[in-house]
Design an enzyme around this catalytic site. Structure first.
Site, PDB file in Angstrom:
ATOM      1  N   TYR A  92      -5.062 -12.148  13.561  1.00 57.88           N
ATOM      2  CA  TYR A  92      -6.027 -11.090  13.849  1.00 57.88           C
ATOM      3  C   TYR A  92      -6.060 -10.103  12.684  1.00 57.88           C
ATOM      4  O   TYR A  92      -7.121  -9.636  12.286  1.00 57.88           O
ATOM      5  CB  TYR A  92      -5.654 -10.363  15.145  1.00 57.88           C
ATOM      6  CG  TYR A  92      -5.691 -11.268  16.348  1.00 57.88           C
ATOM      7  CD1 TYR A  92      -6.900 -11.634  16.934  1.00 57.88           C
ATOM      8  CD2 TYR A  92      -4.521 -11.775  16.891  1.00 57.88           C
ATOM      9  CE1 TYR A  92      -6.939 -12.485  18.034  1.00 57.88           C
ATOM     10  CE2 TYR A  92      -4.552 -12.622  18.000  1.00 57.88           C
ATOM     11  CZ  TYR A  92      -5.759 -12.973  18.559  1.00 57.88           C
ATOM     12  OH  TYR A  92      -5.797 -13.810  19.639  1.00 57.88           O
ATOM     13  N   ASN A 115     -15.769 -14.046  22.391  1.00 56.69           N
ATOM     14  CA  ASN A 115     -16.562 -15.078  21.720  1.00 56.69           C
ATOM     15  C   ASN A 115     -17.244 -15.953  22.778  1.00 56.69           C
ATOM     16  O   ASN A 115     -16.565 -16.650  23.520  1.00 56.69           O
ATOM     17  CB  ASN A 115     -15.643 -15.922  20.831  1.00 56.69           C
ATOM     18  CG  ASN A 115     -16.328 -17.127  20.240  1.00 56.69           C
ATOM     19  OD1 ASN A 115     -17.539 -17.272  20.281  1.00 56.69           O
ATOM     20  ND2 ASN A 115     -15.520 -18.020  19.690  1.00 56.69           N
ATOM     21  N   CYS A 123     -12.506 -19.687  17.496  1.00 51.71           N
ATOM     22  CA  CYS A 123     -11.545 -18.634  17.813  1.00 51.71           C
ATOM     23  C   CYS A 123     -10.160 -19.207  18.118  1.00 51.71           C
ATOM     24  O   CYS A 123      -9.164 -18.478  18.074  1.00 51.71           O
ATOM     25  CB  CYS A 123     -12.050 -17.761  18.958  1.00 51.71           C
ATOM     26  SG  CYS A 123     -12.469 -18.652  20.458  1.00 51.71           S
ATOM     27  N   HIS A 124     -10.078 -20.511  18.385  1.00 50.89           N
ATOM     28  CA  HIS A 124      -8.767 -21.138  18.623  1.00 50.89           C
ATOM     29  C   HIS A 124      -7.915 -21.139  17.354  1.00 50.89           C
ATOM     30  O   HIS A 124      -6.705 -21.299  17.435  1.00 50.89           O
ATOM     31  CB  HIS A 124      -8.936 -22.568  19.154  1.00 50.89           C
ATOM     32  CG  HIS A 124      -9.665 -23.480  18.226  1.00 50.89           C
ATOM     33  ND1 HIS A 124     -11.047 -23.527  18.163  1.00 50.89           N
ATOM     34  CD2 HIS A 124      -9.216 -24.372  17.307  1.00 50.89           C
ATOM     35  CE1 HIS A 124     -11.404 -24.412  17.249  1.00 50.89           C
ATOM     36  NE2 HIS A 124     -10.313 -24.946  16.707  1.00 50.89           N
ATOM     37  N   GLU A 150      -6.787 -30.708  14.780  1.00 47.19           N
ATOM     38  CA  GLU A 150      -7.215 -30.352  13.433  1.00 47.19           C
ATOM     39  C   GLU A 150      -6.109 -30.578  12.396  1.00 47.19           C
ATOM     40  O   GLU A 150      -6.405 -30.803  11.227  1.00 47.19           O
ATOM     41  CB  GLU A 150      -7.665 -28.892  13.394  1.00 47.19           C
ATOM     42  CG  GLU A 150      -8.956 -28.667  14.152  1.00 47.19           C
ATOM     43  CD  GLU A 150      -9.491 -27.254  13.996  1.00 47.19           C
ATOM     44  OE1 GLU A 150      -8.984 -26.497  13.150  1.00 47.19           O
ATOM     45  OE2 GLU A 150     -10.447 -26.917  14.727  1.00 47.19           O
TER      46      GLU A 150
END
Length: 163
Positions: A92, A115, A123-124, A150
């Site tokens: 953040y 979001n 946002c993950h 990912e």
């Protein structure tokens, strides 16, 4: 507003489209507005196709028209979220610095939480400053699963489905 639901590897997902852009993504259990028309548009169909490819590990970047509703500050945060590279994370605080407001890490967290198009606006990929996973509307299990996907790690389906 058009809303259509798709069965995916992470459960049922609702995708809302308005005026040719994706405006909302709904996870199972999310409250959906009554004002939506239940129908499928070409934009939603393409969003579902890209989401399926992403979840299969064959798509790293979405190319969809997105139009999330939010304040100017939220829009700045969401734009920066889209710049976090696939397979990486940011805190953040990192996002607050990138938007030129280094004291706004908590406000970034609130914008992240609001979001309306998770996954498509990634946002993950935002984690705590100490590297810990923090809240996610789809649940921490799903957040962990998306990050693992990912990063090329495998998380068993039973570890996240239905939680």
């Amino acid at each position: 507003m058009s809303l259509y639901f798709y069965q995916t590897d992470i459960g049922q997902i609702g995708i809302r489209e308005q005026a040719g852009s994706i405006t909302q993504l709904y996870f199972a259990g999310d409250q959906v507005p009554a004002a939506c028309t239940l129908s499928e548009t070409p934009v939603q169909r393409e969003a579902a196709r890209q989401l399926s490819s992403y979840l299969a590990g064959s798509l790293a970047e979405f190319t969809l028209p997105l139009a999330p509703a939010g304040t100017v500050f939220m829009q700045q945060v969401w734009t920066r979220l889209c710049e976090i590279p696939y397979g990486t994370t940011a805190s953040y605080q990192d996002i607050a610095v990138k938007i030129g407001k280094p004291q706004a890490a908590r406000a970034v967290g609130l914008a992240n939480h609001r979001n309306p198009i998770p996954i498509f606006i990634p946002c993950h990929r935002v984690i705590g400053a100490n590297g810990s996973l923090t809240g996610y509307r789809g649940g921490l299990d799903l957040k962990q699963r998306l990050l693992a996907l990912e990063q090329g790690r495998i998380v068993e389906r039973s570890d996240y489905i239905g939680k």
